[in-house]
Scaffold this motif. Sequence first.
Motif, PDB file in Angstrom:
ATOM      1  N   PRO A  11     -27.023  15.540  11.285  1.00  0.00           N
ATOM      2  CA  PRO A  11     -26.875  15.611   9.833  1.00  0.00           C
ATOM      3  C   PRO A  11     -26.156  14.372   9.304  1.00  0.00           C
ATOM      4  O   PRO A  11     -25.436  13.702  10.050  1.00  0.00           O
ATOM      5  CB  PRO A  11     -26.037  16.874   9.631  1.00  0.00           C
ATOM      6  N   CYS A  12     -26.318  14.093   8.020  1.00  0.00           N
ATOM      7  CA  CYS A  12     -25.600  12.973   7.417  1.00  0.00           C
ATOM      8  C   CYS A  12     -25.410  13.211   5.933  1.00  0.00           C
ATOM      9  O   CYS A  12     -26.226  13.875   5.283  1.00  0.00           O
ATOM     10  CB  CYS A  12     -26.318  11.643   7.659  1.00  0.00           C
ATOM     11  N   TYR A  13     -24.300  12.690   5.421  1.00  0.00           N
ATOM     12  CA  TYR A  13     -24.081  12.621   3.987  1.00  0.00           C
ATOM     13  C   TYR A  13     -24.579  11.256   3.519  1.00  0.00           C
ATOM     14  O   TYR A  13     -24.267  10.231   4.136  1.00  0.00           O
ATOM     15  CB  TYR A  13     -22.598  12.718   3.638  1.00  0.00           C
ATOM     16  N   VAL A  14     -25.320  11.235   2.435  1.00  0.00           N
ATOM     17  CA  VAL A  14     -25.773   9.979   1.841  1.00  0.00           C
ATOM     18  C   VAL A  14     -25.281   9.930   0.404  1.00  0.00           C
ATOM     19  O   VAL A  14     -25.586  10.829  -0.391  1.00  0.00           O
ATOM     20  CB  VAL A  14     -27.313   9.856   1.862  1.00  0.00           C
ATOM     21  N   VAL A  15     -24.520   8.902   0.072  1.00  0.00           N
ATOM     22  CA  VAL A  15     -24.083   8.687  -1.309  1.00  0.00           C
ATOM     23  C   VAL A  15     -24.905   7.544  -1.887  1.00  0.00           C
ATOM     24  O   VAL A  15     -24.983   6.457  -1.304  1.00  0.00           O
ATOM     25  CB  VAL A  15     -22.574   8.370  -1.381  1.00  0.00           C
ATOM     26  N   ASP A  16     -25.527   7.801  -3.029  1.00  0.00           N
ATOM     27  CA  ASP A  16     -26.371   6.824  -3.711  1.00  0.00           C
ATOM     28  C   ASP A  16     -25.500   6.079  -4.729  1.00  0.00           C
ATOM     29  O   ASP A  16     -25.096   6.648  -5.743  1.00  0.00           O
ATOM     30  CB  ASP A  16     -27.530   7.548  -4.400  1.00  0.00           C
ATOM     31  N   GLU A  17     -25.231   4.815  -4.446  1.00  0.00           N
ATOM     32  CA  GLU A  17     -24.339   4.035  -5.307  1.00  0.00           C
ATOM     33  C   GLU A  17     -24.849   3.944  -6.745  1.00  0.00           C
ATOM     34  O   GLU A  17     -24.060   3.897  -7.692  1.00  0.00           O
ATOM     35  CB  GLU A  17     -24.163   2.634  -4.726  1.00  0.00           C
ATOM     36  N   ARG A  18     -26.146   3.959  -6.923  1.00  0.00           N
ATOM     37  CA  ARG A  18     -26.694   3.877  -8.285  1.00  0.00           C
ATOM     38  C   ARG A  18     -26.258   5.075  -9.129  1.00  0.00           C
ATOM     39  O   ARG A  18     -25.929   4.937 -10.317  1.00  0.00           O
ATOM     40  CB  ARG A  18     -28.222   3.828  -8.226  1.00  0.00           C
ATOM     41  N   PRO A 351     -21.102  15.214  10.161  1.00  0.00           N
ATOM     42  CA  PRO A 351     -22.224  14.388   9.692  1.00  0.00           C
ATOM     43  C   PRO A 351     -21.820  12.918   9.568  1.00  0.00           C
ATOM     44  O   PRO A 351     -20.678  12.594   9.226  1.00  0.00           O
ATOM     45  CB  PRO A 351     -22.532  14.974   8.306  1.00  0.00           C
ATOM     46  N   ALA A 352     -22.775  12.040   9.844  1.00  0.00           N
ATOM     47  CA  ALA A 352     -22.563  10.618   9.578  1.00  0.00           C
ATOM     48  C   ALA A 352     -22.369  10.417   8.080  1.00  0.00           C
ATOM     49  O   ALA A 352     -22.828  11.231   7.262  1.00  0.00           O
ATOM     50  CB  ALA A 352     -23.756   9.812  10.074  1.00  0.00           C
ATOM     51  N   ILE A 353     -21.680   9.350   7.712  1.00  0.00           N
ATOM     52  CA  ILE A 353     -21.462   8.992   6.305  1.00  0.00           C
ATOM     53  C   ILE A 353     -22.257   7.723   6.022  1.00  0.00           C
ATOM     54  O   ILE A 353     -22.086   6.702   6.697  1.00  0.00           O
ATOM     55  CB  ILE A 353     -19.966   8.786   6.016  1.00  0.00           C
TER      56      ILE A 353
END
Length: 377
Positions: A11-18, A351-353
């Motif tokens: 699993p991973c968390y993805v933060v969208d900078e936009r 989860p990966a970041i």
Amino acid sequence: MDLDFSKLPTPCYVVDERLLIKNLELLKSIEERTGCHILLATKAFSMYKTFPLVGQYLSGVTSSSLHEARLGYEEMGKEVHIYAAAYREDDFEEIMKYSNHIVFNSFKQWEKFKGRIQDYPKHISCGLRINPEYAEVETELYNPCAPQSRMGITLANFKPEELEGIEGLHFHAMCEQNADTLERILKVVEEKFGPYLKQMKWINFGGGHHITREDYDVEKLIHCINHIQNTYDVKVYLEPGEAVALNTGYLITRVLEIMENEIEIAILDTSATCHMPDVLEMPYRPQIIGAGMPYEKAYTYRLGSATCLSGDVIGDYSFDHPLKEGDLLTFCDMAHYTMVKNNTFNGINLPAIILYREETGFEIVKQFGYEDFKSRL
């Protein structure tokens, strides 16, 4: 959404900078229109890889512990505010080093530490947390003004004769709410504590303001801020956490197994209790891209984790096509209160970041493994 998650580790968390920038621009506009200061509440979002960006828009951070204060000081380098229900004596020297504002939960705490603050070589602005004994928070777990709350000083316990050296008042009475709730809370605050506000330099409205939600009444918030600042000649601070990171991130998970026990059950490589504990604590049902309510679409599954906790179930969802081993699912709004609250129960890996930037694409900020699990024990 235009991102391809297929090559990311799960699993991973993805933060969208936009999306983060979109929220920050709105918050910055409120600062500019009112002169108030908005702080990131690190208790909700402490992904410090983004702190230099956040610091371009907001005035600083607010923290609830020495470690949060230090993180904000070192990684953003702007204003650092701190509040705790009580402070440890052996932490306090460092707390003073990192903090610009210190808010005390009681007059007793203020008396205990004020001598050290007055002798400290830099000026630290001190405040008291008040409890207006009014809130509209439905979930008691998150209601700081519930009966017999440990958070803040009620009017019955307020000691105006001991205000010397206090420059501000702080209250927190909201959770994921709109500006109409703030307006009603402020009326109670003014009725109870208005006379003391006139002696102050600042007031902190706390957090729980859902400012970046689509239906949020920004104009009413601006009216509330201006009313208090103009009436009492004080600077207003707000400390949203969730609003900074709202709808900016995802949790990507993979289907490990499909089983049947009267219903179809999908076992995922993520966990509610480990990776998104508010799903069980709040509780709430996170949205999944492409999924619907149970039986709304052709195929319904109960989504659960590989942990041994029987209640580690995220919920029932329906899909247009059957799920199969290896399929990716994308949970929405997973930036706030996830990374900061996750854990390694059962030895389940964190989860990966990952940060997504339009110019550079995906960046794996951090991955976790056995040593992260072992080192905590």
